[in-house]
Design a protein around this motif. Structure first.
Motif, PDB file in Angstrom:
ATOM      1  N   VAL A 177       0.777  -1.219   0.264  1.00 43.23           N
ATOM      2  CA  VAL A 177       0.242  -0.033  -0.083  1.00 43.23           C
ATOM      3  C   VAL A 177       0.999   1.039  -0.168  1.00 43.23           C
ATOM      4  O   VAL A 177       0.775   2.209  -0.414  1.00 43.23           O
ATOM      5  CB  VAL A 177      -0.879  -0.437   1.736  1.00 43.23           C
ATOM      6  CG1 VAL A 177      -1.437   1.560   0.940  1.00 43.23           C
ATOM      7  CG2 VAL A 177      -1.701  -0.899   0.863  1.00 43.23           C
ATOM      8  N   GLY A 178       1.769   0.903   0.674  1.00 41.80           N
ATOM      9  CA  GLY A 178       2.495   2.375   0.534  1.00 41.80           C
ATOM     10  C   GLY A 178       3.832   2.856  -0.434  1.00 41.80           C
ATOM     11  O   GLY A 178       3.439   4.135  -0.881  1.00 41.80           O
ATOM     12  N   ALA A 179       3.444   1.441  -1.423  1.00 49.43           N
ATOM     13  CA  ALA A 179       4.280   1.626  -2.510  1.00 49.43           C
ATOM     14  C   ALA A 179       3.798   2.559  -3.531  1.00 49.43           C
ATOM     15  O   ALA A 179       3.693   3.066  -4.967  1.00 49.43           O
ATOM     16  CB  ALA A 179       5.085   0.519  -3.207  1.00 49.43           C
ATOM     17  N   VAL A 180       2.298   1.706  -3.059  1.00 47.98           N
ATOM     18  CA  VAL A 180       0.880   2.776  -4.636  1.00 47.98           C
ATOM     19  C   VAL A 180       0.630   3.865  -4.536  1.00 47.98           C
ATOM     20  O   VAL A 180       1.363   4.535  -5.080  1.00 47.98           O
ATOM     21  CB  VAL A 180      -0.277   1.981  -4.078  1.00 47.98           C
ATOM     22  CG1 VAL A 180      -1.686   2.480  -4.824  1.00 47.98           C
ATOM     23  CG2 VAL A 180      -0.610   0.842  -4.484  1.00 47.98           C
ATOM     24  N   ARG A 182      14.903  -0.653 -15.997  1.00 49.77           N
ATOM     25  CA  ARG A 182      15.200   0.106 -14.007  1.00 49.77           C
ATOM     26  C   ARG A 182      13.924  -0.217 -13.774  1.00 49.77           C
ATOM     27  O   ARG A 182      14.660  -1.622 -12.477  1.00 49.77           O
ATOM     28  CB  ARG A 182      14.993   1.280 -14.149  1.00 49.77           C
ATOM     29  CG  ARG A 182      15.036   1.817 -12.851  1.00 49.77           C
ATOM     30  CD  ARG A 182      15.403   3.700 -12.237  1.00 49.77           C
ATOM     31  NE  ARG A 182      16.623   3.642 -12.616  1.00 49.77           N
ATOM     32  CZ  ARG A 182      16.683   5.164 -12.206  1.00 49.77           C
ATOM     33  NH1 ARG A 182      15.808   5.288 -11.396  1.00 49.77           N
ATOM     34  NH2 ARG A 182      17.819   5.156 -12.015  1.00 49.77           N
ATOM     35  N   PHE A 183      12.969  -1.224 -14.052  1.00 56.89           N
ATOM     36  CA  PHE A 183      12.147  -1.390 -13.444  1.00 56.89           C
ATOM     37  C   PHE A 183      12.452  -3.087 -13.222  1.00 56.89           C
ATOM     38  O   PHE A 183      11.684  -3.547 -12.245  1.00 56.89           O
ATOM     39  CB  PHE A 183      10.330  -1.485 -14.173  1.00 56.89           C
ATOM     40  CG  PHE A 183       9.284  -2.524 -13.981  1.00 56.89           C
ATOM     41  CD1 PHE A 183       8.952  -2.255 -12.520  1.00 56.89           C
ATOM     42  CD2 PHE A 183       8.857  -4.066 -14.101  1.00 56.89           C
ATOM     43  CE1 PHE A 183       7.673  -3.054 -12.260  1.00 56.89           C
ATOM     44  CE2 PHE A 183       7.973  -4.828 -13.679  1.00 56.89           C
ATOM     45  CZ  PHE A 183       7.722  -4.149 -12.363  1.00 56.89           C
ATOM     46  N   LEU A 184      12.349  -3.547 -14.058  1.00 51.56           N
ATOM     47  CA  LEU A 184      13.122  -5.223 -13.859  1.00 51.56           C
ATOM     48  C   LEU A 184      13.903  -5.293 -13.027  1.00 51.56           C
ATOM     49  O   LEU A 184      13.921  -6.782 -12.125  1.00 51.56           O
ATOM     50  CB  LEU A 184      12.972  -5.965 -15.264  1.00 51.56           C
ATOM     51  CG  LEU A 184      12.182  -6.169 -16.208  1.00 51.56           C
ATOM     52  CD1 LEU A 184      12.133  -6.413 -17.259  1.00 51.56           C
ATOM     53  CD2 LEU A 184      10.805  -6.503 -15.549  1.00 51.56           C
ATOM     54  N   ILE A 185      15.392  -4.369 -13.024  1.00 52.27           N
ATOM     55  CA  ILE A 185      16.020  -5.112 -11.799  1.00 52.27           C
ATOM     56  C   ILE A 185      15.988  -4.222 -10.907  1.00 52.27           C
ATOM     57  O   ILE A 185      16.369  -4.971  -9.722  1.00 52.27           O
ATOM     58  CB  ILE A 185      17.194  -3.558 -12.391  1.00 52.27           C
ATOM     59  CG1 ILE A 185      18.261  -4.609 -13.808  1.00 52.27           C
ATOM     60  CG2 ILE A 185      18.888  -4.278 -11.624  1.00 52.27           C
ATOM     61  CD1 ILE A 185      19.336  -3.855 -14.853  1.00 52.27           C
ATOM     62  N   ASN A 232      11.004   3.031  -9.104  1.00 55.58           N
ATOM     63  CA  ASN A 232      11.810   2.196  -8.001  1.00 55.58           C
ATOM     64  C   ASN A 232      10.536   1.821  -7.386  1.00 55.58           C
ATOM     65  O   ASN A 232      11.070   0.520  -6.398  1.00 55.58           O
ATOM     66  CB  ASN A 232      12.203   3.260  -7.504  1.00 55.58           C
ATOM     67  CG  ASN A 232      14.000   3.918  -8.309  1.00 55.58           C
ATOM     68  OD1 ASN A 232      14.288   3.113  -8.881  1.00 55.58           O
ATOM     69  ND2 ASN A 232      13.972   4.931  -8.315  1.00 55.58           N
ATOM     70  N   SER A 233       9.541   2.215  -7.153  1.00 53.12           N
ATOM     71  CA  SER A 233       8.329   2.324  -6.372  1.00 53.12           C
ATOM     72  C   SER A 233       7.852   0.994  -6.831  1.00 53.12           C
ATOM     73  O   SER A 233       6.775   0.415  -5.567  1.00 53.12           O
ATOM     74  CB  SER A 233       7.652   3.249  -6.381  1.00 53.12           C
ATOM     75  OG  SER A 233       7.082   4.135  -7.419  1.00 53.12           O
ATOM     76  N   LEU A 234       7.074   0.886  -8.433  1.00 57.51           N
ATOM     77  CA  LEU A 234       6.518   0.276  -8.295  1.00 57.51           C
ATOM     78  C   LEU A 234       6.815  -1.567  -8.293  1.00 57.51           C
ATOM     79  O   LEU A 234       5.656  -2.604  -7.202  1.00 57.51           O
ATOM     80  CB  LEU A 234       5.737  -0.045  -9.470  1.00 57.51           C
ATOM     81  CG  LEU A 234       5.345  -0.779 -10.589  1.00 57.51           C
ATOM     82  CD1 LEU A 234       3.292  -0.953 -10.297  1.00 57.51           C
ATOM     83  CD2 LEU A 234       4.820  -0.997 -12.041  1.00 57.51           C
ATOM     84  N   PRO A 235       8.050  -1.685  -8.288  1.00 60.80           N
ATOM     85  CA  PRO A 235       8.838  -3.367  -7.620  1.00 60.80           C
ATOM     86  C   PRO A 235       8.053  -3.781  -6.311  1.00 60.80           C
ATOM     87  O   PRO A 235       7.969  -4.817  -5.995  1.00 60.80           O
ATOM     88  CB  PRO A 235      10.010  -3.158  -7.483  1.00 60.80           C
ATOM     89  CG  PRO A 235      10.246  -2.343  -9.055  1.00 60.80           C
ATOM     90  CD  PRO A 235       9.259  -0.713  -9.209  1.00 60.80           C
ATOM     91  N   GLN A 236       8.023  -2.411  -5.330  1.00 57.68           N
ATOM     92  CA  GLN A 236       7.627  -2.524  -4.183  1.00 57.68           C
ATOM     93  C   GLN A 236       5.952  -2.878  -3.891  1.00 57.68           C
ATOM     94  O   GLN A 236       5.855  -4.054  -2.791  1.00 57.68           O
ATOM     95  CB  GLN A 236       7.681  -0.661  -3.226  1.00 57.68           C
ATOM     96  CG  GLN A 236       9.386  -0.612  -2.823  1.00 57.68           C
ATOM     97  CD  GLN A 236       9.154   0.539  -2.099  1.00 57.68           C
ATOM     98  OE1 GLN A 236       8.378   0.215  -1.154  1.00 57.68           O
ATOM     99  NE2 GLN A 236      10.136   1.514  -2.702  1.00 57.68           N
ATOM    100  N   ALA A 273       4.676  -4.924  -7.031  1.00 54.49           N
ATOM    101  CA  ALA A 273       4.616  -6.308  -7.224  1.00 54.49           C
ATOM    102  C   ALA A 273       5.801  -7.316  -6.468  1.00 54.49           C
ATOM    103  O   ALA A 273       5.046  -8.529  -6.292  1.00 54.49           O
ATOM    104  CB  ALA A 273       5.348  -6.023  -8.734  1.00 54.49           C
ATOM    105  N   ALA A 274       6.426  -6.965  -5.854  1.00 56.38           N
ATOM    106  CA  ALA A 274       7.183  -7.720  -5.317  1.00 56.38           C
ATOM    107  C   ALA A 274       6.300  -8.627  -3.911  1.00 56.38           C
ATOM    108  O   ALA A 274       6.338  -9.945  -4.134  1.00 56.38           O
ATOM    109  CB  ALA A 274       8.013  -7.233  -3.970  1.00 56.38           C
ATOM    110  N   PRO A 275       5.753  -7.740  -3.177  1.00 59.98           N
ATOM    111  CA  PRO A 275       4.844  -9.064  -2.543  1.00 59.98           C
ATOM    112  C   PRO A 275       3.613  -9.476  -2.823  1.00 59.98           C
ATOM    113  O   PRO A 275       3.502 -10.856  -2.713  1.00 59.98           O
ATOM    114  CB  PRO A 275       3.979  -8.044  -1.628  1.00 59.98           C
ATOM    115  CG  PRO A 275       4.483  -6.601  -1.439  1.00 59.98           C
ATOM    116  CD  PRO A 275       4.977  -6.351  -2.942  1.00 59.98           C
TER     117      PRO A 275
END
Length: 415
Positions: free
Chosen positions: A67-70, A240-243, A369-373, A375-377
């Motif tokens: 939620v914070g990443a959103v 950048r997103f994928l890395i 940088n933030s979208l992976p946060q 997607a990662a969960p």
């Protein structure tokens, strides 16, 4: 450098060491505010509040950080765009740096007193909202002020400060007075670290005549940057997103991996050790990589090989599941991420479409940088709980990061 028209000009004068140092310190201080919670404090609070929430601690932490990443996804480009359009005697960026930093410190103090799941979500959402306002403005100062062939080295110093911010934030969260004391220490450090840049270096001002006409529809439409019209921007964003997604998959559950996977006696201290090892090797390469890239005038080879090295380090975690393996992986990951941090940042500033939209466009890039946060969960929790545990998580992270590194070759306008 104080004339309003300079705000939209391509910078030509090299910036000095004092300016670079102050901006880097401000950048690092913002990362203290983020990574003290992300590395240690949120995990401890999630564990504390998980029984009442009815969720496993891993899932609660994933929801809070997601939620914070959103919030971050929206806040970074939004405040970048607002700073682009700010006409103030204090400049375009400084008002947002000040407001975001003060708001971030207050939000961290709110998290320090969180007494339940609701306060945890609210506090972390406010931290992301406010610190992203400051971060968007700090990042935009680079293309505003730094000439292209100095951006690798400036990006290197910003990357070094970012890493030190992670280390300091982790150290404060681990050693200062429990959860509440850790949040308070991060809040104070964030305020103090940003102050020298704001107080010492005047910002460039935007002339009222240069300010774009305000209308909601074109303002909102401007956040879509067509990959068809700007393909280099699109490929750079995807790289950048994928890395970063690969790195986020590793970092999200590092505390739990040490405790539940390796049965490390003090996982919080273990995270601090791994962060310090990673930081030491990153510091050895982050500035050198930027200088080297500036001198030879090339970016893509550095991004490609540093991304491949990071994928190798992540793969090591999947097949060498011991404390020694974790230390070696942290060291190798730091070497690769150091070069990537400085050179990829310079590459991003080289593909920005318009001078008037530097803050907004960098904000769109920072979504990578933030979208992976987010997607990662969504990826990590099922992988750990239902697929193959931590080996599956780390192998997936390695494959994702390697794909990002290879795709940098699609960029045509940057060497």
């Amino acid at each position: 450098m104080t004339l309003p028209a300079v705000a939209l000009a391509e910078p030509a004068d090299r910036v000095g060491r004092g300016w670079t140092t102050a901006l880097s310190l401000a950048n690092g201080a913002i990362w203290v505010g983020w990574y003290g919670p992300l590395q240690i404090l949120l995990a401890r609070q999630a564990e504390q509040f998980a029984p009442a929430s009815g969720m496993p601690k891993e899932s609660l932490l994933a929801w809070v950080t997601g939620v914070g990443a959103v919030v971050s996804l929206v806040a970074n480009p939004l405040f970048g765009a607002l700073s682009d359009r700010t006409v103030s005697r204090h400049g375009r960026r400084t008002p947002w740096i000040v407001a975001g930093t003060v708001g971030g410190a207050l939000s961290l103090l709110l998290l320090a007193g969180a007494d339940g799941v609701g306060a945890l979500f609210l506090g972390w959402g406010l931290v992301q909202l406010t610190l992203n306002a400051a971060f968007a403005a700090v990042t935009a100062a680079v293309p505003d002020r730094v000439p292209r062939l100095q951006r690798g080295v400036v990006g290197g110093w910003l990357g070094a400060a970012q890493l030190l911010g992670v280390v300091v934030g982790t150290g404060l969260a681990t050693t200062v007075g429990g959860v509440g004391g850790g949040y308070a220490a991060c809040a104070v450090f964030t305020l103090v670290g940003v102050a020298p840049y704001v107080l010492r270096y005047p910002d460039l001002r935007l002339a009222p005549a240069d300010r774009p006409a305000w209308a909601w529809r074109p303002f909102l439409a401007g956040f879509w940057i067509s990959p068809g019209r700007h393909p280099d921007f699109g490929w750079a964003w995807l790289t950048r997103f994928l890395i970063n997604l690969g790195n986020s998959l590793v970092l999200l559950y590092l505390f739990y991996y040490l405790r539940d996977g390796l049965h490390y006696d003090d996982p919080g201290f273990g995270v601090l050790i791994l962060t310090a090892v990673n930081g030491a090797t990153l510091l050895a390469t982050v500035v050198v990589g930027g200088i080297w890239s500036d001198r030879i005038g090339r970016r893509k080879p550095f991004v490609l090989w540093s991304g491949a090295l990071m994928a190798l380090a992540t793969g090591l975690l999947a097949v060498w599941q011991t404390w020694t393996g974790a230390v070696v992986a942290a060291a190798v990951l730091g070497i690769g991420f150091g070069v990537f941090t400085s050179v990829d940042f310079a590459l991003m500033t080289d593909v920005l479409p318009e001078a008037i939209d530097r803050g907004k466009d960098l904000g769109v890039i920072n979504i990578a940088n933030s979208l992976p946060q987010v997607a990662a969960p969504a990826l990590a929790a099922p992988l750990v709980n239902h697929v193959g545990g931590y080996p599956a998580l780390f192998l997936t992270a390695a494959g994702v990061g390697l794909a990002g590194a290879v795709l940098v070759r699609q960029i045509q306008g940057v060497a």
